[in-house]
Design a protein around this motif. Structure first.
Motif, short mmCIF file in Angstrom:
data_model
loop_
_atom_site.label_atom_id
_atom_site.label_comp_id
_atom_site.label_asym_id
_atom_site.label_seq_id
_atom_site.Cartn_x
_atom_site.Cartn_y
_atom_site.Cartn_z
N PRO A 203 4.84 20.38 -7.69
CA PRO A 203 5.50 20.21 -8.99
C PRO A 203 6.43 19.00 -9.03
N GLY A 204 6.23 18.13 -10.01
CA GLY A 204 7.09 16.96 -10.18
C GLY A 204 6.81 15.82 -9.23
N VAL A 205 5.73 15.93 -8.47
CA VAL A 205 5.42 14.88 -7.50
C VAL A 205 4.23 14.04 -7.99
N GLY A 206 4.43 12.73 -8.07
CA GLY A 206 3.35 11.83 -8.44
C GLY A 206 2.75 11.22 -7.19
N ARG A 207 1.78 10.34 -7.38
CA ARG A 207 1.10 9.74 -6.25
C ARG A 207 2.05 8.94 -5.35
N LYS A 208 3.00 8.25 -5.99
CA LYS A 208 3.95 7.42 -5.25
C LYS A 208 4.81 8.27 -4.30
N THR A 209 5.36 9.35 -4.83
CA THR A 209 6.19 10.24 -4.01
C THR A 209 5.34 10.90 -2.93
N ALA A 210 4.13 11.31 -3.30
CA ALA A 210 3.23 11.96 -2.34
C ALA A 210 2.94 11.00 -1.18
N MET A 211 2.77 9.73 -1.50
CA MET A 211 2.50 8.72 -0.48
C MET A 211 3.71 8.59 0.45
N ARG A 212 4.88 8.62 -0.17
CA ARG A 212 6.11 8.53 0.62
C ARG A 212 6.21 9.71 1.58
N THR B 261 -10.97 -7.41 10.53
CA THR B 261 -12.36 -7.78 10.83
C THR B 261 -13.01 -8.57 9.69
N ASP B 262 -12.22 -8.86 8.65
CA ASP B 262 -12.76 -9.56 7.48
C ASP B 262 -12.66 -11.08 7.70
N ASN B 263 -13.82 -11.73 7.88
CA ASN B 263 -13.82 -13.16 8.19
C ASN B 263 -13.49 -14.05 7.00
N THR B 264 -13.52 -13.47 5.80
CA THR B 264 -13.21 -14.28 4.63
C THR B 264 -11.71 -14.38 4.39
N ARG B 265 -10.94 -13.62 5.16
CA ARG B 265 -9.48 -13.65 4.99
C ARG B 265 -8.89 -14.93 5.57
N GLU B 266 -7.86 -15.46 4.93
CA GLU B 266 -7.19 -16.66 5.44
C GLU B 266 -6.51 -16.34 6.77
N ASN B 267 -6.35 -17.36 7.57
CA ASN B 267 -5.78 -17.18 8.90
C ASN B 267 -4.24 -17.20 8.92
N ILE B 268 -3.61 -16.53 7.97
CA ILE B 268 -2.15 -16.44 8.00
C ILE B 268 -1.78 -14.97 8.16
N ILE B 269 -0.61 -14.73 8.74
CA ILE B 269 -0.19 -13.35 9.00
C ILE B 269 1.06 -13.01 8.22
N CYS B 270 0.99 -11.94 7.45
CA CYS B 270 2.16 -11.45 6.73
C CYS B 270 2.72 -10.28 7.53
N VAL B 271 3.98 -10.41 7.98
CA VAL B 271 4.60 -9.40 8.83
C VAL B 271 5.38 -8.40 7.97
N VAL B 272 5.01 -7.14 8.04
CA VAL B 272 5.69 -6.10 7.25
C VAL B 272 6.22 -5.00 8.16
N GLU B 273 7.17 -4.22 7.62
CA GLU B 273 7.74 -3.14 8.42
C GLU B 273 6.80 -1.94 8.55
N SER B 274 6.08 -1.65 7.45
CA SER B 274 5.26 -0.43 7.44
C SER B 274 3.94 -0.62 6.71
N THR B 275 3.03 0.32 6.91
CA THR B 275 1.74 0.28 6.22
C THR B 275 1.95 0.41 4.71
N GLU B 276 3.00 1.15 4.30
CA GLU B 276 3.28 1.28 2.87
C GLU B 276 3.59 -0.09 2.26
N ASP B 277 4.33 -0.92 3.01
CA ASP B 277 4.65 -2.25 2.51
C ASP B 277 3.39 -3.11 2.42
N LEU B 278 2.50 -2.94 3.40
CA LEU B 278 1.22 -3.64 3.38
C LEU B 278 0.45 -3.28 2.11
N VAL B 279 0.39 -1.98 1.82
CA VAL B 279 -0.33 -1.50 0.63
C VAL B 279 0.25 -2.16 -0.62
N GLN B 280 1.58 -2.23 -0.68
CA GLN B 280 2.27 -2.80 -1.83
C GLN B 280 1.89 -4.27 -2.03
#
Lengths: 198, 198
Positions: free
Chosen positions: A20-29, B75-94
């Motif tokens: 209840p009251g949880v959206g996808r963003k919160t669920a991901m968190r 494993t994606d060869n079409t990706r550019e060869n630069i690296i973005c450093v993030v704290e978490s997978t959630e930040d990567l998703v964002q």
């Protein structure tokens, strides 16, 4: 974005977003936070969720969630012989917390809501009549939520209990804002509503 | 109020109230809601929570949460060869969601925070150096959170990578409000920060 998260994590997120009251963003968190916890926490939590229905039963008299067949309020002889009718165990907890009520309870398990398929026979209404007769109560306080469904339920119970001799039916004094949810109210509002019951 | 709720439900409430941003009230709401769900939902959810760490692994190159040893971005060869450093997978998703970045990532698994006992060796920093060398990247974008811990980590990485020849280190363009949390920002802010990196 689904492809950015591993499938098993995605499935967990989907399920958590139903809370209840949880959206996808919160669920991901929540899901990513869970990933960082130790195995102990996760297996205990998982086990508790999986078996919560087995672990918790209902009092066979008032239908409150409890760990035994008969709850400590129903077996407490010092309690007054009046019954406060509530929709859920959460509402019971809220009223009990005020410390101003020393009677008994009856948990309906919801409110009449035909649009959601909740009919009178889905609630513990015949059990309420039994309860009233068993303890020979003189007063029943209707403490359903001040919503359309709660009011409908209260009206239904009032008519149902008219057939019972010597039972006075009261409702919580308004002051409860219509549309509010009992479990979110502050203790003072609940106290006043209890005192001003009519 | 503890005595008002059955012990097994209480234990569940205690555990749920450890979820980020969840207090006892919300935890209680979740617990009572769970009590009303069917066995199927509960056993699936419980099982997923208990085994989430086994089900999800990390990419051995970028340390993103993934279901295989090497993730689809690495494993994606079409990706550019630069690296973005993030704290978490959630930040990567964002960042990935903006659709404006077509390079690779490196997930640190947190930020340097001595007060919480998170030291450089607890993060995937030596693995970052390996990553940089393995793919021979010319640019590393530091996308740690604009917090004290994130900034400290970025400074640390900048110094660490000075030893690597031909690697340009950039940081996300400010416009990110200090103290903000990457995963809560809107896509537009992230897009701009990405474009204005310096």
């Amino acid at each position: 974005m689904d492809s950015l998260v591993p499938p098993s994590l995605n499935e967990l997120i989907e399920q958590l977003s139903e809370l209840p009251g949880v959206g996808r963003k919160t669920a991901m968190r929540y899901a990513f936070w869970l990933m960082e916890q130790n195995e102990d926490y996760l297996s205990t939590l998982g086990d508790r969720i999986a078996h919560i229905k087995e672990a918790v039963t209902m009092c066979q008299r008032c239908f409150r969630s409890f760990e035994r067949q008969m709850c400590d309020i129903c077996t407490d002889n010092t309690r007054e012989n009046i019954i406060c009718v509530v929709e859920s165990t959460e509402d019971l907890v809220q009223i009990e917390r005020t410390g101003d009520y020393n009677g008994r309870y009856h948990v309906l398990g919801g409110a009449i809501d035909p649009l959601k398929g909740v009919n009178p026979e889905d609630l513990t209404l015949s059990e309420l009549t039994d309860h009233v007769r068993t303890i020979g109560t003189a007063e029943v306080i209707l403490a359903t939520n001040p919503t359309m469904q709660g009011d409908t339920t209260a009206t239904y119970i009032r008519q149902m209990l008219e057939r019972e001799d010597g039972v006075q039916v009261t409702t919580l004094g308004r002051g409860l804002a219509t549309g509010a949810n009992l479990e979110y109210l502050d203790g003072e509002t609940v106290k006043n509503a209890l005192k001003n019951r009519r």
